[in-house]
Design a protein around this motif. Structure first.
Motif, PDB file in Angstrom:
ATOM      1  N   LEU A  38       0.673 -13.933 -11.251  1.00 21.39           N
ATOM      2  CA  LEU A  38       1.172 -12.821 -10.449  1.00 21.39           C
ATOM      3  C   LEU A  38      -0.002 -11.942 -10.060  1.00 21.39           C
ATOM      4  N   ILE A  39      -0.097 -11.611  -8.797  1.00 19.27           N
ATOM      5  CA  ILE A  39      -1.119 -10.689  -8.312  1.00 19.27           C
ATOM      6  C   ILE A  39      -0.452  -9.321  -8.197  1.00 19.27           C
ATOM      7  N   LEU A  40      -0.794  -8.425  -9.111  1.00 17.92           N
ATOM      8  CA  LEU A  40      -0.187  -7.101  -9.149  1.00 17.92           C
ATOM      9  C   LEU A  40      -1.079  -6.036  -8.516  1.00 17.92           C
ATOM     10  N   GLY A  41      -2.320  -6.382  -8.242  1.00 15.25           N
ATOM     11  CA  GLY A  41      -3.265  -5.432  -7.661  1.00 15.25           C
ATOM     12  C   GLY A  41      -3.089  -5.281  -6.169  1.00 15.25           C
ATOM     13  N   GLU A  42      -3.448  -4.103  -5.681  1.00 13.72           N
ATOM     14  CA  GLU A  42      -3.375  -3.818  -4.256  1.00 13.72           C
ATOM     15  C   GLU A  42      -4.688  -3.200  -3.804  1.00 13.72           C
ATOM     16  N   GLU A  43      -5.179  -3.690  -2.691  1.00 11.95           N
ATOM     17  CA  GLU A  43      -6.419  -3.178  -2.103  1.00 11.95           C
ATOM     18  C   GLU A  43      -6.046  -1.980  -1.238  1.00 11.95           C
ATOM     19  N   ALA A  44      -6.304  -0.794  -1.747  1.00 13.61           N
ATOM     20  CA  ALA A  44      -5.855   0.436  -1.095  1.00 13.61           C
ATOM     21  C   ALA A  44      -6.982   1.075  -0.293  1.00 13.61           C
ATOM     22  N   HIS A  45      -6.605   1.656   0.840  1.00 15.34           N
ATOM     23  CA  HIS A  45      -7.568   2.411   1.643  1.00 15.34           C
ATOM     24  C   HIS A  45      -7.765   3.793   1.032  1.00 15.34           C
ATOM     25  N   ILE A  46      -9.001   4.218   0.961  1.00 16.06           N
ATOM     26  CA  ILE A  46      -9.293   5.581   0.530  1.00 16.06           C
ATOM     27  C   ILE A  46      -8.966   6.530   1.676  1.00 16.06           C
ATOM     28  N   ILE A  47      -9.453   6.218   2.861  1.00 12.68           N
ATOM     29  CA  ILE A  47      -9.082   6.952   4.070  1.00 12.68           C
ATOM     30  C   ILE A  47      -8.355   5.970   4.978  1.00 12.68           C
ATOM     31  N   THR A  48      -7.127   6.301   5.342  1.00 13.57           N
ATOM     32  CA  THR A  48      -6.339   5.431   6.202  1.00 13.57           C
ATOM     33  C   THR A  48      -6.950   5.366   7.601  1.00 13.57           C
ATOM     34  N   ARG A  49      -6.603   4.335   8.325  1.00 14.52           N
ATOM     35  CA  ARG A  49      -7.121   4.232   9.694  1.00 14.52           C
ATOM     36  C   ARG A  49      -6.295   5.065  10.664  1.00 14.52           C
ATOM     37  N   LYS A  50      -5.136   5.557  10.215  1.00 17.69           N
ATOM     38  CA  LYS A  50      -4.265   6.369  11.066  1.00 17.69           C
ATOM     39  C   LYS A  50      -4.502   7.853  10.796  1.00 17.69           C
ATOM     40  N   PRO A  51      -4.662   8.671  11.848  1.00  8.56           N
ATOM     41  CA  PRO A  51      -4.920  10.103  11.637  1.00  8.56           C
ATOM     42  C   PRO A  51      -3.837  10.801  10.813  1.00  8.56           C
ATOM     43  N   GLY A  52      -2.588  10.397  10.944  1.00  3.22           N
ATOM     44  CA  GLY A  52      -1.500  11.037  10.213  1.00  3.22           C
ATOM     45  C   GLY A  52      -1.230  10.441   8.845  1.00  3.22           C
ATOM     46  N   GLY A  53      -1.977   9.407   8.475  1.00  2.00           N
ATOM     47  CA  GLY A  53      -1.757   8.747   7.199  1.00  2.00           C
ATOM     48  C   GLY A  53      -2.468   9.458   6.060  1.00  2.00           C
ATOM     49  N   PRO A  54      -2.338   8.923   4.835  1.00  2.00           N
ATOM     50  CA  PRO A  54      -2.972   9.544   3.670  1.00  2.00           C
ATOM     51  C   PRO A  54      -4.483   9.694   3.841  1.00  2.00           C
ATOM     52  N   ARG A  55      -4.942  10.904   3.721  1.00  2.00           N
ATOM     53  CA  ARG A  55      -6.365  11.250   3.820  1.00  2.00           C
ATOM     54  C   ARG A  55      -6.958  10.882   5.168  1.00  2.00           C
ATOM     55  N   GLY A  56      -6.112  10.743   6.193  1.00  2.00           N
ATOM     56  CA  GLY A  56      -6.545  10.322   7.527  1.00  2.00           C
ATOM     57  C   GLY A  56      -7.456  11.299   8.233  1.00  2.00           C
ATOM     58  N   MET A  57      -7.442  12.550   7.834  1.00  2.00           N
ATOM     59  CA  MET A  57      -8.281  13.554   8.479  1.00  2.00           C
ATOM     60  C   MET A  57      -9.487  13.930   7.623  1.00  2.00           C
ATOM     61  N   GLU A  58      -9.736  13.193   6.536  1.00  2.00           N
ATOM     62  CA  GLU A  58     -10.809  13.560   5.602  1.00  2.00           C
ATOM     63  C   GLU A  58     -12.150  12.908   5.878  1.00  2.00           C
ATOM     64  N   GLY A  59     -12.247  12.097   6.878  1.00  2.00           N
ATOM     65  CA  GLY A  59     -13.533  11.463   7.122  1.00  2.00           C
ATOM     66  C   GLY A  59     -13.442  10.415   8.196  1.00  2.00           C
ATOM     67  N   ASP A  60     -14.424   9.528   8.219  1.00  2.00           N
ATOM     68  CA  ASP A  60     -14.560   8.494   9.235  1.00  2.00           C
ATOM     69  C   ASP A  60     -13.495   7.416   9.053  1.00  2.00           C
ATOM     70  N   ARG A  61     -12.728   7.170  10.110  1.00  2.00           N
ATOM     71  CA  ARG A  61     -11.695   6.129  10.085  1.00  2.00           C
ATOM     72  C   ARG A  61     -12.149   4.889  10.850  1.00  2.00           C
ATOM     73  N   ALA A  62     -13.402   4.856  11.265  1.00  2.00           N
ATOM     74  CA  ALA A  62     -13.896   3.778  12.126  1.00  2.00           C
ATOM     75  C   ALA A  62     -13.984   2.432  11.416  1.00  2.00           C
ATOM     76  N   ARG A  63     -14.219   2.434  10.103  1.00  2.00           N
ATOM     77  CA  ARG A  63     -14.386   1.167   9.371  1.00  2.00           C
ATOM     78  C   ARG A  63     -13.444   1.146   8.163  1.00  2.00           C
ATOM     79  N   PRO A  64     -12.151   1.042   8.396  1.00  2.00           N
ATOM     80  CA  PRO A  64     -11.183   1.155   7.297  1.00  2.00           C
ATOM     81  C   PRO A  64     -11.197  -0.021   6.323  1.00  2.00           C
ATOM     82  N   TYR A  65     -11.741  -1.156   6.743  1.00  2.00           N
ATOM     83  CA  TYR A  65     -11.693  -2.354   5.898  1.00  2.00           C
ATOM     84  C   TYR A  65     -13.010  -2.646   5.193  1.00  2.00           C
ATOM     85  N   GLU A  66     -13.924  -1.706   5.216  1.00  2.00           N
ATOM     86  CA  GLU A  66     -15.199  -1.879   4.535  1.00  2.00           C
ATOM     87  C   GLU A  66     -15.051  -1.554   3.045  1.00  2.00           C
TER      88      GLU A  66
END
Length: 147
Positions: A38-66
């Motif tokens: 079972l894979i229980l882990g999730e790869e979570a974004h620190i800053i979302t790529r969407k401006p209205g998403g979690p922490r979306g206004m806290e920094g650069d959203r240009a490279r969300p998958y890095e």
């Protein structure tokens, strides 16, 4: 775009199969014969790529998958950080990720020092041999043999 295989491998490797917050195991054996694990882990974004998403206004959203913008979490902690972005700010999550990776590296640092030698598996018809250096060791083998 999505998380690259290389980024995903580095994220999981540096996290040592543990949630960065609660340190729960993230890949475990399954209880079903149909599913090996079972894979229980999730790869979570620190800053979302969407401006209205979690922490979306806290920094650069240009490279969300890095790698720098990802943290490995269990499902509960992923939900918790995304539902409470005012509590779990981007800088805090980056610090948590860094602290977790340092903890994991220190915890498992000594385990890789001794290289594992390839041990040839015995043939089905062979009897495994054990060195007997003392009489006590020989006696232990006889007692444990059921004779």
């Amino acid at each position: 775009m999505a998380i690259s295989d290389a980024t995903r491998k580095v994220l999981w490797a540096r996290s040592h199969n543990r949630c960065a917050i609660c340190r729960a195991l993230l890949a475990v054996d399954a209880d079903s014969a149909d599913l090996p694990w079972l894979i229980l882990g999730e790869e979570a974004h620190i800053i979302t790529r969407k401006p209205g998403g979690p922490r979306g206004m806290e920094g650069d959203r240009a490279r969300p998958y890095e790698y720098e913008n990802l943290i490995l979490l269990c499902a509960d902690d992923h939900k918790r950080v995304d539902l409470q972005p005012d509590v779990y700010r981007a800088a805090d999550l980056r610090g948590c990720k860094l602290a977790h990776e340092r903890w994991a590296e220190e915890k498992f640092a000594g385990e890789a020092e001794e290289p594992i030698r390839l041990v040839k598996a015995p043939d089905e018809d062979s009897i495994p041999m054990q060195p007997v250096a003392t009489g006590a060791a020989g006696w232990g083998l006889l007692v444990g043999s059921g004779l």
